[in-house]
Every structure is written in C-alpha cells, then in structure tokens.
Design an enzyme around this catalytic site. Structure first.
Site, PDB file in Angstrom:
ATOM      1  N   LYS A  75       0.865  -1.179   0.000  1.00 23.12           N
ATOM      2  CA  LYS A  75       0.000   0.000   0.000  1.00 23.12           C
ATOM      3  C   LYS A  75       0.898   1.225   0.000  1.00 23.12           C
ATOM      4  O   LYS A  75       1.864   1.309   0.769  1.00 23.12           O
ATOM      5  CB  LYS A  75      -0.899  -0.026   1.238  1.00 23.12           C
ATOM      6  CG  LYS A  75      -1.928   1.088   1.305  1.00 23.12           C
ATOM      7  CD  LYS A  75      -2.854   0.871   2.509  1.00 23.12           C
ATOM      8  CE  LYS A  75      -3.910   1.961   2.616  1.00 23.12           C
ATOM      9  NZ  LYS A  75      -4.841   1.721   3.753  1.00 23.12           N
ATOM     10  N   SER A 135      -9.539   1.939   2.664  1.00 24.15           N
ATOM     11  CA  SER A 135      -8.575   2.629   1.822  1.00 24.15           C
ATOM     12  C   SER A 135      -7.499   1.704   1.255  1.00 24.15           C
ATOM     13  O   SER A 135      -6.733   2.105   0.386  1.00 24.15           O
ATOM     14  CB  SER A 135      -7.900   3.752   2.629  1.00 24.15           C
ATOM     15  OG  SER A 135      -7.084   3.210   3.672  1.00 24.15           O
ATOM     16  N   SER A 137     -10.147  -0.234   6.956  1.00 24.58           N
ATOM     17  CA  SER A 137      -9.495  -0.213   5.642  1.00 24.58           C
ATOM     18  C   SER A 137      -8.847  -1.515   5.229  1.00 24.58           C
ATOM     19  O   SER A 137      -8.388  -1.637   4.095  1.00 24.58           O
ATOM     20  CB  SER A 137      -8.457   0.915   5.594  1.00 24.58           C
ATOM     21  OG  SER A 137      -9.099   2.165   5.635  1.00 24.58           O
TER      22      SER A 137
END
Length: 598
Positions: A217, A289, A313
């Site tokens: 990420k 996210s 997330s």
C-alpha cells in the site's frame, strides 16, 4: 448573601491560579507586583481576532452547548486575554512546527490493568502439506497460495524470477481495468528475484516468503521509490529510507513488485490516478482505503500485499474483493515509515488469498521498533495443525438477522458448529460507538494540519462532504473537552470488550457491522476477514455517501460477488484467529474460485 464583584474576582483568581500559574503576564511588569506575587491568569495582552457574544452564540451550535446571555458576554469580553493565546504554537508569534514523526505524548495502550498479554510463547508451525505439481499455466501459478508458491520455490520447481515476471506481466495487463498500481517497481523486483534465486541455489533459503512477489500500500516508505499516500500533494515524494515493515519483508527475501493504490490519505478508494475497481465487479470500486492491495491480491497480480487499517481499511476491501485480511492487534506491528493518519489507531497487516498466507506474512512483519512508541514486544503462538474443537465463538443473535448480515453470515454460524467450535450468544451495550470517531477526526486533522491550513487539501480529487478535506476543516471546531471525554469512553468500551472476551475465545460478526468494527478498532483487537460464500447484488456498492447526481450502476440480472465474514480475537491472540480461520476456510470451500476475466 450575594458576593461582591471584588470578592468574586479575588476568590475566582485563586481558583484559576491553581491550574494556570505557568501563564506569564506580559502586561503586568515585575515592578508592578509585590515581591513573590505570581502573575495573574488573564491579565496579558489581548490577541487574536475580535469576538462578540454573537460569536459564541453561533459557536454553541457547533459544540452543542448553551450559555446564558451573561455567560456569553463574559466569555466574549475575556476570550482574547484568557484563551486566544493558547493557539500561539500555531498562530505565532512563537510558532513551533511539528515534524510528521512527532507522536503525541499520550499513548493508547489496549492492555487494561490485569489483562494477560495474549500468547505466552512463540510457536509458529505452518501446515505440512504437499503443494502438488507445479501448474503448467502462468495464470494458475499466479492464483496459487503463498503456502504453495513457497513450497515450489523451496523445492526449486519454480524460480522467483519466473514468478516475478508472471506478476509483473499481470500487473501491466490488468491495471488498466483496476487502477490499482501507483508505481511498478520492475527494476527492484527483478534484482531482488535474481538475488533470491542465487541465495536459494546456494542453499541459503530464508523461509516461506523468500522469492515471493508482494505489493505495498503506497503509504509505506520505500527508499528511492515514490511513496505518494495516493494524494496529489505527495505524488512526487521520494523517501530516503524503507519503512520497518518493508525492511522486514526485504530481510525475509520477499520481492516488491508494486506500490499499490489507496484512497487519498487513507480514505475510501479514490486517488489521484482514479478509482480502484473490484475485480469481481468492475462497475464498482474495490473499497478502501487498502483498495489497491485488495484488488491486486484478489485478481492474482501479487502473491500478497500489505494494507493498513484505521477504521475498516483492511476489513472492507477484503470482504468486497473476497480475500483474507488480517488486522493485527494494535502495537504488534511497528508502523515506523508508514504514513500517520491516527497515532492511536493505525495498524498494518497482511492481505492474502488464503488465511495461512496471512499468518506467514504476520510472522515476518511482527515486532516493535523504537521509533514507533506504540509498538510493543509480543508473542505469536500459531500451530496450523492444532485442533479448534471447543473454541467458544461469540455472536450477537440480533445482528445475524439485520443488515448488513446476509444468508452467508447465517450459514457461517452453522459452519462454526460443523468444525467443532461452539457458538455462544453474547451482548454488547447499546452505546453510541460512533462517538469515538471524534478521536479519529481530531488525530487525522492534527496529522495533516499543515496541509489543511496551507490549502493543500484542495488539490485532492475527492472534495465531497464525507472526504478528508471537509472533515479535517470541520475537525478544527471539535471540542477539546469532548476529545477527553471520548478518550474516557474509549476506556469504558475497552473494559466492555474485555468482559466479552472473558466469555468467548472469538467473535463472529457480519464484517461491516458498524458497532463492532468501530469498537474493536478503538480497543485495538485483532480481526480476520475471510471469504465465506457468494451473494448477488443488483446495485453497485460504494464507500461514499449517495450522490443523487451520480447514481450507482444497477444490474439485471443481479451479479454474483464474494462475501466475507469477520472473526475478532483477543488482544495479541492472532494464533487462535489463524487456526480458526483456516478451519472455516476449509469448510466454506470457496477460496479457490477466481474473479472472471482474470
């Protein structure tokens, strides 16, 4: 008898001095005071903009309190001498800049007094299974579990170079559909895969992640490689050091193939390159996210990924994309070198296609780091072959019959019984758990104060009411008193969760049940989301508030998509989560189904 104004002011000033003797008065010169007299609070020069009773009357609406007319008048007449100077750190003249690495002095510790800190020993025993023959097709290799890939590499049936090139090709081929890649790290990946093959050929096998390609990420710093936070103001940001998690995976011999998308500044699924889509349903986003890690892992573009969670997330994209997402106990995995959104909430964890894969990754990334003040030493007790018989699995009966629960969630509760675990009814108080989000919004606004005050937030693509730009601006008007009260409420919630986990070993809940998702993020409990079945949807789902001008796509006939359930475990007891998750995964028997077209 009513006090005179002189008596009131004299007695009140003594009370104020008990808490404000450090406040220095610039208006009162030392020569004006008797020897040994302390400076009086509220006698300094007036600073800041003029305020009036009507200013307070309007502000009362924001913090939902009510003053009388006389209280309002006193506040307005004294504010610039009593309170306005408290903002000097930010407004000057003696401004102090706070580095992004400066953590608050207070630290959240999820371990309440008297609680046992999870596992008492370090044991890690992976499943001893035959991975089977190496598939002939690259696609079948790409979707294999890390458990299988690692055995093939260890047995030298598969090279890291070949596997890395398979994933690099798939990332380039499918990213135009998914918008999940921010930076492809081809050069680094090929160098790392060659090194892995050379080491393994020389007999230096590092362990189950050696030679396995993965995606990060894009809030994890990577030395010399852009780390953008998915946000326009940071798209050219290039760190000089690796995040601790990145470094640990390098040390384990893993191969970084891509920096994956996240919703800007870790919110939902829209970033400066677009919106990341769900490989199972390309008309809807992958959720955020950790949008890129969810989509890339589900589509077989990486062996595994690292995501992060502050308020859902990892759980949300794992459920929507049909993968296994492990949110570790707060403090288990050091966050040094990761973007800070909320110091007391942020957690880093693995996102994989199979439950055991998540445990393999967690084993590699666990551990404290001196630069992350919230990280602590912990044990991981995991035995993939250990029995789950007799484990008590708590559930809230009412939740199983209300949205967002589905038939898959209810069926999962029956599967708990078939694998030998024992369902136990539990309850939690009907409290306003969303009130805890005051902490999230205040910490987030503090972390990105400079970006807010400079106007940099205006560069973000998403400018709707439920996006960070508006929330960070609104958070400036939250009450500091209510922040402290929310923190006290947090401890009360933690005590309640400790009670629940004194009655059961695990909780099984619908993944997006808001009360428990919010509560456990704030209490720091670990979670494991895994695919449990499939549901049909007639309308695309979204993390964003409905927009009447841009309705979500509808489907006739409905589309088939994966659905996940979530297990929550005791603090620092991820080993139990892992073996329970593996037992359920085998019984659900849906983990090997792939998104069409990938």
């Amino acid at each position: 008898m009513a006090k005179s104004r002189r008596q009131f002011l004299t007695e009140t000033s003594l009370g104020l001095l008990a808490t404000a003797t450090a406040y220095r008065s610039f208006a009162q010169q030392p020569g004006d005071l008797p020897p040994g007299a302390p400076p009086a609070f509220g006698t300094g020069p007036a600073v800041g903009p003029e305020v009036s009773p009507s200013t307070f009357a309007e502000a009362e609406k924001l913090v939902q309190i009510q003053l009388t007319a006389s209280e309002r008048a006193m506040a307005a007449s004294s504010w610039r001498k009593t309170m306005a100077a408290l903002y000097e750190r930010r407004t000057g003249p003696r401004q102090v800049k706070l580095a992004s690495t400066a953590a608050p002095a207070s630290r959240w510790d999820p371990m309440l007094p008297g609680l046992k800190r999870g596992a008492e020993r370090d044991v890690f025993i992976r499943a001893n299974v035959d991975p089977g023959p190496l598939p002939a097709r690259d696609e079948d290799i790409a979707f294999a579990s890390v458990t299988q890939l690692s055995r093939w590499i260890e047995q030298r049936k598969l090279t890291s170079d070949r596997l890395t090139r398979i994933y690099l090709k798939r990332l380039e081929q499918f990213d135009p559909k998914l918008h999940c890649v921010i930076t492809l790290t081809r050069e680094l990946a090929l160098a790392q895969s060659k090194k892995a093959d050379d080491e393994i050929a020389a007999g230096n096998y590092r362990g189950p992640l050696h030679g396995i390609p993965w995606g990060a990420k894009d809030l994890l710093d990577t030395a010399g490689i852009p780390t953008t936070y998915g946000a326009e103001p940071f798209r050219n940001r290039i760190p000089t050091e690796d995040a601790v998690v990145v470094r640990r995976l390098h040390e384990a011999g893993a191969v970084l193939v891509a920096k994956l998308s996240l919703g800007a500044l870790a919110l939902n699924d829209i970033w400066f390159g677009g919106q990341t889509m769900n490989p199972w349903l390309l008309e809807e986003a992958s959720s955020g996210s950790s949008a890129g890690p969810g989509a890339a892992t589900a589509a077989g573009l990486v062996g595994f990924a690292i995501g992060s969670e502050t308020g859902g997330s990892i759980v949300s994209p794992s459920m929507r994309c049909g993968i296994a997402g492990l949110r570790p106990t707060y403090g288990r995995v050091a966050r040094t070198g990761a973007m800070t959104l909320c110091w007391s909430l942020d957690k880093l964890g693995p996102m994989t296609r199979h439950v055991e894969d998540a445990m393999l990754v967690l084993h590699a990334i666990s551990g404290p780091d001196a630069a992350d003040l919230a990280s602590v030493p912990s044990h991981l007790d995991f035995d993939a072959s250990a029995s789950v018989r007799g484990l008590r699995v708590g559930y809230v009966p009412r939740w199983m019959n209300e949205n967002p629960a589905t038939a898959v969630d209810r069926a999962a509760l029956e599967v708990v019984k078939t694998v030998g675990m024992v369902p136990v009814e539990v309850t939690i108080p009907n409290w306003p758990y969303d009130s805890l989000n005051l902490i999230l919004f205040a910490e987030g606004a503090a972390a990105f104060e400079e970006l807010t005050l400079s106007g940099g937030l205006n560069q973000l693509k998403a400018q709707v009411p439920d996006a960070w730009p508006n929330i960070f601006r609104e958070a400036r008007f939250l009450s500091a008193v209510d922040f402290v009260q929310a923190d006290r409420f947090r401890r009360k919630v933690a005590e309640e969760m400790a009670r629940v986990f004194s009655e059961v070993d695990l909780l099984l809940v619908p993944s997006l049940r808001d009360e428990i998702l919010t509560a456990t993020n704030f209490t720091g409990h670990p979670s494991l989301t895994l695919r449990a079945g499939f549901v049909e949807v007639s309308k695309a789902r979204s993390d964003w508030a409905p927009d009447p001008n841009n309705p979500m796509p509808t489907f006739s006939p409905p589309r088939r998509v994966p659905h996940g359930v979530t297990l929550f475990g005791r603090l620092f007891d991820e080993g139990t989560l892992g073996r329970a998750g593996m037992a359920l995964e085998r019984a659900f028997d849906v983990v090997n189904q792939r998104p069409p077209g990938f």
